[in-house]
Write a protein that holds these residues in place. Structure first.
Motif, PDB file in Angstrom:
ATOM      1  N   CYS A  28       0.838  -1.199   0.000  1.00  0.00           N
ATOM      2  CA  CYS A  28       0.000   0.000   0.000  1.00  0.00           C
ATOM      3  C   CYS A  28       0.876   1.253   0.000  1.00  0.00           C
ATOM      4  O   CYS A  28       1.989   1.240   0.527  1.00  0.00           O
ATOM      5  CB  CYS A  28      -0.897   0.027   1.237  1.00  0.00           C
ATOM      6  SG  CYS A  28      -2.032  -1.371   1.318  1.00  0.00           S
ATOM      7  N   GLN A  30       0.845   5.373   0.987  1.00  0.00           N
ATOM      8  CA  GLN A  30       0.128   6.387   1.763  1.00  0.00           C
ATOM      9  C   GLN A  30      -0.232   7.579   0.884  1.00  0.00           C
ATOM     10  O   GLN A  30       0.573   8.047   0.079  1.00  0.00           O
ATOM     11  CB  GLN A  30       0.978   6.834   2.946  1.00  0.00           C
ATOM     12  CG  GLN A  30       0.230   7.678   3.945  1.00  0.00           C
ATOM     13  CD  GLN A  30       1.038   7.939   5.210  1.00  0.00           C
ATOM     14  OE1 GLN A  30       2.257   7.948   5.189  1.00  0.00           O
ATOM     15  NE2 GLN A  30       0.339   8.135   6.304  1.00  0.00           N
ATOM     16  N   ASN A  31      -1.456   8.069   1.052  1.00  0.00           N
ATOM     17  CA  ASN A  31      -1.929   9.260   0.355  1.00  0.00           C
ATOM     18  C   ASN A  31      -1.207  10.469   0.956  1.00  0.00           C
ATOM     19  O   ASN A  31      -1.244  10.673   2.158  1.00  0.00           O
ATOM     20  CB  ASN A  31      -3.449   9.376   0.524  1.00  0.00           C
ATOM     21  CG  ASN A  31      -4.042  10.529  -0.236  1.00  0.00           C
ATOM     22  OD1 ASN A  31      -3.575  11.654  -0.151  1.00  0.00           O
ATOM     23  ND2 ASN A  31      -5.103  10.241  -0.958  1.00  0.00           N
ATOM     24  N   CYS A  37      -5.176   7.720   4.823  1.00  0.00           N
ATOM     25  CA  CYS A  37      -5.640   6.856   3.739  1.00  0.00           C
ATOM     26  C   CYS A  37      -4.461   6.272   2.964  1.00  0.00           C
ATOM     27  O   CYS A  37      -3.415   6.895   2.826  1.00  0.00           O
ATOM     28  CB  CYS A  37      -6.538   7.635   2.784  1.00  0.00           C
ATOM     29  SG  CYS A  37      -8.114   8.121   3.516  1.00  0.00           S
ATOM     30  N   TRP A  38      -4.676   5.077   2.458  1.00  0.00           N
ATOM     31  CA  TRP A  38      -3.667   4.334   1.726  1.00  0.00           C
ATOM     32  C   TRP A  38      -4.274   3.789   0.444  1.00  0.00           C
ATOM     33  O   TRP A  38      -5.459   3.464   0.403  1.00  0.00           O
ATOM     34  CB  TRP A  38      -3.162   3.171   2.585  1.00  0.00           C
ATOM     35  CG  TRP A  38      -2.474   3.633   3.833  1.00  0.00           C
ATOM     36  CD1 TRP A  38      -3.057   4.178   4.945  1.00  0.00           C
ATOM     37  CD2 TRP A  38      -1.091   3.609   4.093  1.00  0.00           C
ATOM     38  NE1 TRP A  38      -2.108   4.500   5.868  1.00  0.00           N
ATOM     39  CE2 TRP A  38      -0.885   4.150   5.383  1.00  0.00           C
ATOM     40  CE3 TRP A  38       0.018   3.177   3.375  1.00  0.00           C
ATOM     41  CZ2 TRP A  38       0.371   4.269   5.949  1.00  0.00           C
ATOM     42  CZ3 TRP A  38       1.270   3.291   3.946  1.00  0.00           C
ATOM     43  CH2 TRP A  38       1.435   3.832   5.218  1.00  0.00           C
ATOM     44  N   GLN A  39      -3.469   3.658  -0.606  1.00  0.00           N
ATOM     45  CA  GLN A  39      -3.904   3.128  -1.899  1.00  0.00           C
ATOM     46  C   GLN A  39      -3.277   1.752  -2.122  1.00  0.00           C
ATOM     47  O   GLN A  39      -2.128   1.518  -1.738  1.00  0.00           O
ATOM     48  CB  GLN A  39      -3.460   4.061  -3.038  1.00  0.00           C
ATOM     49  CG  GLN A  39      -3.886   5.485  -2.893  1.00  0.00           C
ATOM     50  CD  GLN A  39      -5.380   5.671  -2.947  1.00  0.00           C
ATOM     51  OE1 GLN A  39      -6.080   4.984  -3.675  1.00  0.00           O
ATOM     52  NE2 GLN A  39      -5.893   6.591  -2.147  1.00  0.00           N
ATOM     53  N   GLU A  41      -3.309  -1.385  -5.342  1.00  0.00           N
ATOM     54  CA  GLU A  41      -3.754  -1.679  -6.701  1.00  0.00           C
ATOM     55  C   GLU A  41      -3.522  -3.131  -7.073  1.00  0.00           C
ATOM     56  O   GLU A  41      -2.504  -3.715  -6.728  1.00  0.00           O
ATOM     57  CB  GLU A  41      -3.007  -0.784  -7.694  1.00  0.00           C
ATOM     58  CG  GLU A  41      -3.307   0.680  -7.506  1.00  0.00           C
ATOM     59  CD  GLU A  41      -2.631   1.561  -8.541  1.00  0.00           C
ATOM     60  OE1 GLU A  41      -2.018   1.023  -9.490  1.00  0.00           O
ATOM     61  OE2 GLU A  41      -2.727   2.791  -8.404  1.00  0.00           O
ATOM     62  N   GLU A  46      -8.769  -1.513  -7.668  1.00  0.00           N
ATOM     63  CA  GLU A  46      -7.907  -0.747  -6.768  1.00  0.00           C
ATOM     64  C   GLU A  46      -8.705  -0.447  -5.513  1.00  0.00           C
ATOM     65  O   GLU A  46      -9.936  -0.480  -5.526  1.00  0.00           O
ATOM     66  CB  GLU A  46      -7.401   0.527  -7.432  1.00  0.00           C
ATOM     67  CG  GLU A  46      -8.492   1.452  -7.904  1.00  0.00           C
ATOM     68  CD  GLU A  46      -7.951   2.601  -8.742  1.00  0.00           C
ATOM     69  OE1 GLU A  46      -6.814   2.525  -9.228  1.00  0.00           O
ATOM     70  OE2 GLU A  46      -8.688   3.578  -8.902  1.00  0.00           O
ATOM     71  N   GLU A  48      -8.927   1.947  -1.730  1.00  0.00           N
ATOM     72  CA  GLU A  48      -8.493   3.018  -0.840  1.00  0.00           C
ATOM     73  C   GLU A  48      -8.825   2.545   0.569  1.00  0.00           C
ATOM     74  O   GLU A  48      -9.969   2.222   0.867  1.00  0.00           O
ATOM     75  CB  GLU A  48      -9.226   4.310  -1.146  1.00  0.00           C
ATOM     76  CG  GLU A  48      -8.816   5.431  -0.201  1.00  0.00           C
ATOM     77  CD  GLU A  48      -9.580   6.712  -0.466  1.00  0.00           C
ATOM     78  OE1 GLU A  48      -8.930   7.759  -0.521  1.00  0.00           O
ATOM     79  OE2 GLU A  48     -10.820   6.653  -0.584  1.00  0.00           O
ATOM     80  N   CYS A  50      -8.783   3.540   4.504  1.00  0.00           N
ATOM     81  CA  CYS A  50      -8.705   4.703   5.393  1.00  0.00           C
ATOM     82  C   CYS A  50      -8.831   4.253   6.846  1.00  0.00           C
ATOM     83  O   CYS A  50      -9.717   3.468   7.189  1.00  0.00           O
ATOM     84  CB  CYS A  50      -9.797   5.717   5.062  1.00  0.00           C
ATOM     85  SG  CYS A  50      -9.571   6.480   3.443  1.00  0.00           S
ATOM     86  N   ARG A  59     -12.628   1.205   0.261  1.00  0.00           N
ATOM     87  CA  ARG A  59     -13.430   1.450  -0.932  1.00  0.00           C
ATOM     88  C   ARG A  59     -12.715   0.792  -2.104  1.00  0.00           C
ATOM     89  O   ARG A  59     -11.571   1.128  -2.414  1.00  0.00           O
ATOM     90  CB  ARG A  59     -13.568   2.950  -1.201  1.00  0.00           C
ATOM     91  CG  ARG A  59     -14.643   3.594  -0.400  1.00  0.00           C
ATOM     92  CD  ARG A  59     -14.808   5.074  -0.815  1.00  0.00           C
ATOM     93  NE  ARG A  59     -15.035   5.897   0.355  1.00  0.00           N
ATOM     94  CZ  ARG A  59     -14.120   6.399   1.158  1.00  0.00           C
ATOM     95  NH1 ARG A  59     -12.860   6.191   0.913  1.00  0.00           N
ATOM     96  NH2 ARG A  59     -14.446   7.127   2.199  1.00  0.00           N
ATOM     97  N   GLN A  70     -17.916  -0.460  -0.851  1.00  0.00           N
ATOM     98  CA  GLN A  70     -17.320   0.026   0.399  1.00  0.00           C
ATOM     99  C   GLN A  70     -17.574  -0.985   1.506  1.00  0.00           C
ATOM    100  O   GLN A  70     -18.684  -1.488   1.644  1.00  0.00           O
ATOM    101  CB  GLN A  70     -17.914   1.376   0.788  1.00  0.00           C
ATOM    102  CG  GLN A  70     -17.280   1.953   2.034  1.00  0.00           C
ATOM    103  CD  GLN A  70     -17.677   3.386   2.270  1.00  0.00           C
ATOM    104  OE1 GLN A  70     -17.693   4.194   1.356  1.00  0.00           O
ATOM    105  NE2 GLN A  70     -18.010   3.704   3.504  1.00  0.00           N
TER     106      GLN A  70
END
Length: 90
Positions: A28, A30-31, A37-39, A41, A46, A48, A50, A59, A70
């Motif tokens: 992951c 970090q945003n 929040c983290w992304q 893929e 993908e 997100e 949080c 999500r 979600q």
């Protein structure tokens, strides 16, 4: 390097640096704007992730233009259970 508790330990018994280390280990990112929040893929989707006050929110976005799903997970669940649920996908 951060030491993680046993995978069967509830997430609420992990410190924030341990949770951040775990998410990083799982791939992951970090945003930079919303640090909670983290992304993550995968080829088909993908996510997100949080870190909310009482639960972890995820999500999922379908990359093929499909639905957004979600889900939320209480911190009382073990890290291994949350990991299995999140990274299995939508």
């Amino acid at each position: 390097m951060v030491d993680l508790p046993a995978a069967t330990t509830p997430l609420y018994n992990h410190g924030l640096p341990q949770i951040e280390f775990w998410l990083t280990q799982k791939g992951c990112v970090q945003n930079r704007t919303n640090l909670h929040c983290w992304q993550f893929e995968r080829p088909a989707w993908e996510a997100e992730i949080c870190l909310d006050i009482e639960e972890l929110m995820v999500r999922y976005h379908d990359r093929q233009g499909g639905d957004t799903v979600q889900r939320s997970f209480k911190y009382s669940l073990s890290r291994q259970d949350i990991e299995a649920a999140i990274f299995a996908g939508p």
